[in-house]
Enzyme design. Structure first.
Site, PDB file in Angstrom:
ATOM      1  N   HIS A 105      -9.822 -54.843 -30.805  1.00  0.00           N
ATOM      2  CA  HIS A 105      -9.275 -54.117 -31.953  1.00  0.00           C
ATOM      3  C   HIS A 105      -7.798 -54.425 -32.221  1.00  0.00           C
ATOM      4  O   HIS A 105      -7.101 -53.625 -32.842  1.00  0.00           O
ATOM      5  CB  HIS A 105      -9.486 -52.606 -31.783  1.00  0.00           C
ATOM      6  N   CYS A 159      -7.751 -45.457 -32.413  1.00  0.00           N
ATOM      7  CA  CYS A 159      -8.040 -46.632 -31.581  1.00  0.00           C
ATOM      8  C   CYS A 159      -6.959 -47.710 -31.631  1.00  0.00           C
ATOM      9  O   CYS A 159      -6.412 -48.103 -30.598  1.00  0.00           O
ATOM     10  CB  CYS A 159      -9.376 -47.238 -32.013  1.00  0.00           C
TER      11      CYS A 159
END
Length: 440
Positions: free
Chosen positions: A109, A54
């Site tokens: 993120h 990610c």
């Protein structure tokens, strides 16, 4: 040419083999008619490549640079330094400077402290989660102690203002977040069409990241469990955005992209599939590198096109900047290349022939044309041999599952591949990497 709108939807942990247009769909217990429709209307890539998981992929997308350069090597628990330093120039900053309205709805993120939230990094507004979705399990985990861990929150913010916590991100809000992200996306598009302002909408969905839990409206809808129900919901959410673009009458003025951030999850019961490719994310196998990618732009990108040409996630930074008429930074290496002529069908070949693939600080593999050279061997997560004395070479057209090492018969391939590595190392020497966790 007027500046087109840009809609960029990124699914989370969606493997190459999940969607109907990639050979999955009904075979995986969940037809995906809306995303399949999108594929018929535009360009579908079989060889779109991302980073290992990610954080690295999202940093590559936002900076146009391999994560080894930016220090965004892995997911980090809350409360610890993480994400892109403010020295990096994000895609949203470039497009904002070019006159675009910009919004982020979903999973960020790339920084969870003031100064590193999306609204600090080029987005006019944002709503979503600053880190990752496994945190939604925190509050229901056995022995969870909120006195020693930062509670996970859904947050929102606007440029020039502090971001704020909206609600605790728990399993209940996990089920409803994608619905909320699409509602806000629709509102954002409506506002900017009314204002006649070009927009960049970045919609990094939460599906299919574990815990893979569907909205209650989709629970039980497929009869094949939570994963299939969640895939059906994801397809519906993409369809909602497609429908609003049509309703607003802006389809021909909108570059609409759908892709994934990395290969499929490897943990049961959320394990996904990469179709014909071996491996999952967190490996250097093709099942980690290759993910779905569809681009639609009616009248500009021909309908029903497919290609096996190599494209890398860093290329989106450079390509979308070019689409918007934004100037690229000149004071740092940018790894992305402009793929617009390829996307538009003005040339048959991609603008790149390969790329190096790092996991954290290790050069694990290099991909070039039809070849893949592995310096480490880890076909499944935590099942690696470590660094290889003699690298493995695969022809991934003839051997898509990477089963037969052919280096001894094709040592000539080492030449162009090692020249790519040498050029990257020279670039790194001239422009040293940012260390992970470096403060602003």
């Amino acid at each position: 040419m007027p500046q087109p709108n840009i809609v960029l939807i990124v699914a989370d942990n969606l493997g190459w083999g999940e969607l109907g247009c990639y050979g999955g769909g009904a075979l995986r217990g969940a037809p995906t008619p809306r995303i399949d429709q999108l594929a018929r209307q535009g360009l579908l890539l079989h060889n779109f490549n991302v980073e290992s998981d990610c954080v690295p992929t999202r940093s590559a997308l936002m900076s146009g640079r391999h994560p080894i350069r930016t220090g965004c090597l892995q997911s980090v628990p809350p409360g610890l330094p993480q994400g892109l330093t403010r020295w990096e120039i994000t895609l949203a900053q470039l497009l904002s400077q070019a006159g675009y309205a910009t919004a982020h709805f979903g999973k960020w993120h790339l920084g969870d402290v003031e100064g590193r939230y999306p609204s600090d990094r080029g987005f006019d507004e944002w709503y979503g989660i600053p880190r990752t979705t496994d945190e939604s399990q925190f509050t229901s985990s056995v022995g969870f102690d909120p006195s020693v861990v930062d509670l996970p929150y859904i947050m929102e913010g606007r440029a020039g203002q502090p971001s704020r916590q909206v609600r605790v991100y728990d399993l209940e809000s996990r089920r409803t977040i994608d619905e909320q992200l699409v509602e806000r996306s629709v509102d954002f598009m409506q506002r900017n069409v009314a204002a006649q302002r070009p927009f960049f909408m970045y919609l990094p969905l939460v599906h299919l990241h574990f815990p893979t839990l569907p909205h209650q409206d989709f629970a039980g809808s497929t009869g094949n469990g939570d994963f299939a129900d969640s895939m059906a919901e994801m397809d519906h959410r993409v369809g909602q955005v497609m429908d609003e673009v049509e309703r607003l009458g802006i389809a021909e003025d909108t570059l609409f992209i759908f892709c994934s951030d990395n290969g499929p999850e490897f943990r049961a019961p959320y394990r996904g599939t990469a179709g014909p490719w071996t491996g999952t994310y967190h490996t250097a196998m093709e099942g980690s590198l290759r993910v779905p990618f569809i681009a639609r732009w009616p009248g500009r990108i021909g309908a029903g096109r497919t290609s096996n040409e190599i494209v890398h996630v860093t290329d989106l930074y450079t390509t979308l900047a070019g689409v918007a008429g934004a100037a690229l930074p000149q004071d740092r290496p940018i790894d992305g290349v402009d793929q617009l002529p390829f996307f538009l069908g003005e040339q048959d070949k991609s603008a790149r022939e390969g790329f190096p693939f790092y996991i954290k600080n290790e050069l694990r593999a290099v991909k070039w044309r039809d070849w893949k050279l592995h310096f480490y061997w880890e076909p499944a997560v935590n099942e690696g041999k470590g660094k290889l004395e003699s690298p493995y070479l695969f022809n991934i057209t003839r051997d898509p599952k990477e089963e037969t090492d052919v280096l001894v018969f094709n040592t000539w391939v080492m030449g162009p591949i090692l020249k790519m590595v040498q050029a990257f190392n020279a670039s790194a020497a001239a422009h040293p990497h940012t260390s992970p966790g470096k403060p602003d």
